[in-house]
Design a protein around this motif. Structure first.
Motif, mmCIF file in Angstrom:
data_model
loop_
_atom_site.group_PDB
_atom_site.id
_atom_site.type_symbol
_atom_site.label_atom_id
_atom_site.label_comp_id
_atom_site.label_asym_id
_atom_site.label_seq_id
_atom_site.Cartn_x
_atom_site.Cartn_y
_atom_site.Cartn_z
ATOM 1 N N TRP A 1 0.783 -1.207 -0.040
ATOM 2 C CA TRP A 1 -0.083 -0.084 0.183
ATOM 3 C C TRP A 1 0.847 1.393 0.033
ATOM 4 C CZ3 TRP A 1 -5.310 -0.382 -0.194
ATOM 5 C CH2 TRP A 1 -5.863 -1.548 0.074
ATOM 6 N N SER A 2 0.564 2.216 -0.674
ATOM 7 C CA SER A 2 1.019 3.661 -0.544
ATOM 8 C C SER A 2 0.804 3.919 0.979
ATOM 9 C CB SER A 2 0.459 4.647 -1.639
ATOM 10 O OG SER A 2 -1.090 4.900 -1.275
ATOM 11 N N LEU A 3 1.463 5.240 1.457
ATOM 12 C CA LEU A 3 1.380 5.604 2.458
ATOM 13 C C LEU A 3 -0.044 5.865 2.979
ATOM 14 C CD1 LEU A 3 4.431 7.651 3.210
ATOM 15 C CD2 LEU A 3 3.977 5.569 4.306
ATOM 16 N N GLU B 1 4.189 11.694 -4.117
ATOM 17 C CA GLU B 1 5.250 12.551 -3.593
ATOM 18 C C GLU B 1 5.521 12.130 -2.149
ATOM 19 O OE1 GLU B 1 8.337 15.130 -3.104
ATOM 20 O OE2 GLU B 1 7.216 14.354 -5.016
ATOM 21 N N ALA B 2 4.671 11.976 -1.229
ATOM 22 C CA ALA B 2 4.760 11.647 0.055
ATOM 23 C C ALA B 2 5.274 10.177 0.557
ATOM 24 C CB ALA B 2 3.388 11.877 1.005
ATOM 25 N N ASP B 3 5.342 9.438 -0.597
ATOM 26 C CA ASP B 3 5.815 7.936 -0.209
ATOM 27 C C ASP B 3 7.429 7.963 -0.529
ATOM 28 O OD1 ASP B 3 3.704 5.384 -0.516
ATOM 29 O OD2 ASP B 3 3.028 7.382 -0.898
ATOM 30 N N ARG C 1 7.068 -0.161 5.242
ATOM 31 C CA ARG C 1 5.810 0.517 4.744
ATOM 32 C C ARG C 1 5.799 1.783 5.548
ATOM 33 N NH1 ARG C 1 1.672 -3.936 7.444
ATOM 34 N NH2 ARG C 1 2.778 -5.956 6.711
ATOM 35 N N HIS C 2 6.696 2.399 6.230
ATOM 36 C CA HIS C 2 6.666 3.463 7.148
ATOM 37 C C HIS C 2 7.597 4.691 6.472
ATOM 38 C CE1 HIS C 2 5.190 0.773 10.174
ATOM 39 N NE2 HIS C 2 6.230 -0.023 9.908
ATOM 40 N N SER C 3 7.055 5.813 6.588
ATOM 41 C CA SER C 3 7.503 6.860 6.013
ATOM 42 C C SER C 3 9.011 7.213 6.530
ATOM 43 C CB SER C 3 6.637 8.150 6.120
ATOM 44 O OG SER C 3 7.387 9.292 5.610
ATOM 45 N N ALA C 4 9.789 7.680 5.735
ATOM 46 C CA ALA C 4 11.049 8.134 6.090
ATOM 47 C C ALA C 4 10.979 9.390 6.753
ATOM 48 C CB ALA C 4 11.970 8.133 4.816
ATOM 49 N N LEU C 5 9.628 10.320 6.509
ATOM 50 C CA LEU C 5 9.698 11.579 6.904
ATOM 51 C C LEU C 5 9.170 11.384 8.263
ATOM 52 C CD1 LEU C 5 10.192 14.408 5.969
ATOM 53 C CD2 LEU C 5 7.641 14.701 5.613
ATOM 54 N N LEU D 1 18.158 2.410 8.825
ATOM 55 C CA LEU D 1 17.361 3.317 9.724
ATOM 56 C C LEU D 1 15.960 2.756 9.202
ATOM 57 C CD1 LEU D 1 18.777 6.754 9.328
ATOM 58 C CD2 LEU D 1 18.905 5.292 11.404
ATOM 59 N N HIS D 2 15.166 2.195 9.881
ATOM 60 C CA HIS D 2 13.562 1.662 9.689
ATOM 61 C C HIS D 2 12.652 2.317 9.706
ATOM 62 C CE1 HIS D 2 14.918 -2.819 9.422
ATOM 63 N NE2 HIS D 2 15.769 -2.555 9.218
ATOM 64 N N ALA D 3 12.335 3.112 10.745
ATOM 65 C CA ALA D 3 11.098 3.668 10.959
ATOM 66 C C ALA D 3 11.225 4.681 12.102
ATOM 67 C CB ALA D 3 9.920 2.805 11.197
#
Length: 395
Positions: free
Chosen positions: A259-261, A290-292, A299-303, A337-339
């Motif tokens: 899934w996308s974020l 863009e957010a992905d 599955r977790h955002s790098a942001l 760096l995972h999440a």
């Protein structure tokens, strides 16, 4: 350790033999089941319809079903740090901030010509530890209240929704096509199940020459199951070109979808750049959101949750940068760096001692500046059989 190396290692962890050139390779969805006669009749009608149609591949279809009410997510969610540094695999819950190890799997030993299967263990809130399961695949919804499980031996045509607190099955969902994986949407209401015509991970060869069989990929499509809504859609989606094609978009015989974020799109993994291709829920190719921004296949955002900082790529040391300026905010003596656990700390893959052996590693919690590090789980040697692989889920 590069992303490709990690992915390759995961294919071999838990197998009795590791090929001598491993490092070189690495581097270069249908009826809701309460059981009843009406449901059986519907299944028979569907089967007859397929036969009369000449056993053609079915068109995308939406079948009526009975939805269920999912338990509410905890609010507020816990944020405490939970560790188990004495056991590998863990015997107690591992968690930090907004995330927890909800489940883990171990590769089962495989003999020549056999399927490479996973043995799954699932978090049990009743004991605070993990319980071995008989299922072919397990995934936990955000909030750690329900799990999606795949009933079968590698592939299956029945997906269950398990109440993690009572250990009772809330529903079974029967599918027309066998699937090989299940994954919850980010909002915890839908299940994405990737369909295959045959099991994708087959080991062949003997001894040092043993390897995963590459070639034509058996992915056929996917199901999107709306659990509360009681609907399930099947869509055809052929596999991406693999090693048997001049395009060689992917090298992995397993092509599970994700899934996308925001849960609005799906993605398929690749070995090229970009490292994933995106699709609408009905299977049309789409532009990458863009957010992905991901690290590896997380599955977790790098942001960071507050949007200020961005996780960097694999390395030793790793780095975190300012999302606006690109300036380095800190370096960390970890492999990956995972999440984000919170705005200031990251769940990462650390290594034993001075990292002289990158395969001797485990989960840690590290601060942005790299000065604070907490061991979350016991280190394990990923070069040896029986090493465990964690699933991180929002609490």
């Amino acid at each position: 350790m590069t992303r490709l190396l990690r992915d390759t290692l995961e294919e071999w962890a838990g197998q009795a033999q590791v090929p001598h050139d491993l490092a070189d390779r690495a581097l270069r969805r249908r009826v809701w089941k309460p059981v009843g006669a009406a449901m059986l009749a519907a299944a028979m009608v569907a089967a007859i319809a397929v036969f009369v149609a000449g056993q053609r591949e079915p068109e995308p279809v939406v079948l009526p079903a009975t939805g269920i009410t999912l338990p509410a997510r905890p609010s507020p969610a816990p944020t405490d740090v939970r560790t188990d540094t004495g056991n590998s695999p863990p015997a107690k819950l591992i968690a930090a901030g907004r995330l927890a190890v909800s489940a883990y799997y171990v590769y089962q030993p495989a003999k020549s010509g056999q399927r490479v299967l996973r043995s799954w263990s699932l978090y049990d809130p009743r004991t605070g530890g993990y319980e071995r399961t008989p299922y072919a695949w397990v995934d936990v919804a955000p909030g750690l209240q329900v799990a999606a499980v795949l009933d079968g031996d590698g592939l299956g045509t029945r997906v269950g929704v398990l109440d993690m607190n009572t250990r009772e099955m809330l529903t079974w969902i029967d599918l027309a096509h066998p699937v090989g994986s299940v994954v919850w949407s980010p909002d915890g209401t839908k299940i994405l199940a990737t369909a295959y015509s045959s099991y994708p991970e087959i080991r062949q060869g003997e001894g040092d020459q043993a390897h995963l069989r590459f070639g034509e990929n058996p992915r056929t499509g996917y199901y999107v199951i709306d659990v509360p809504g009681g609907t399930a859609d099947y869509h055809e989606l052929p596999p991406l070109p693999g090693f048997d094609s001049s395009e060689r978009i992917t090298g992995n015989p397993r092509q599970d979808l994700g899934w996308s974020l925001d849960g609005s799109l799906l993605w398929s993994p690749t070995r090229t750049r970009p490292d994933r291709l995106f699709y609408t829920l009905d299977g049309r190719q789409a532009e990458a959101p863009e957010a992905d921004r991901y690290v590896g296949y997380s599955r977790h955002s790098a942001l960071s949750p507050d949007g200020r900082l961005l996780l960097g790529p694999d390395g030793l040391p790793t780095k975190i940068t300012d999302a606006a300026t690109g300036e380095i905010a800190g370096r960390q003596n970890v492999l990956q760096l995972h999440a984000w656990a919170d705005d200031d700390n990251v769940i990462a893959l650390g290594c034993a001692g001075s990292c002289e052996n990158e395969f001797n590693n485990g989960l840690v919690l590290v601060s942005v500046d790299g000065e604070r590090m907490t061991q979350l789980g016991r280190n394990r040697d990923t070069n040896k059989g029986g090493s465990w692989h964690w699933i991180l889920t929002p609490r």
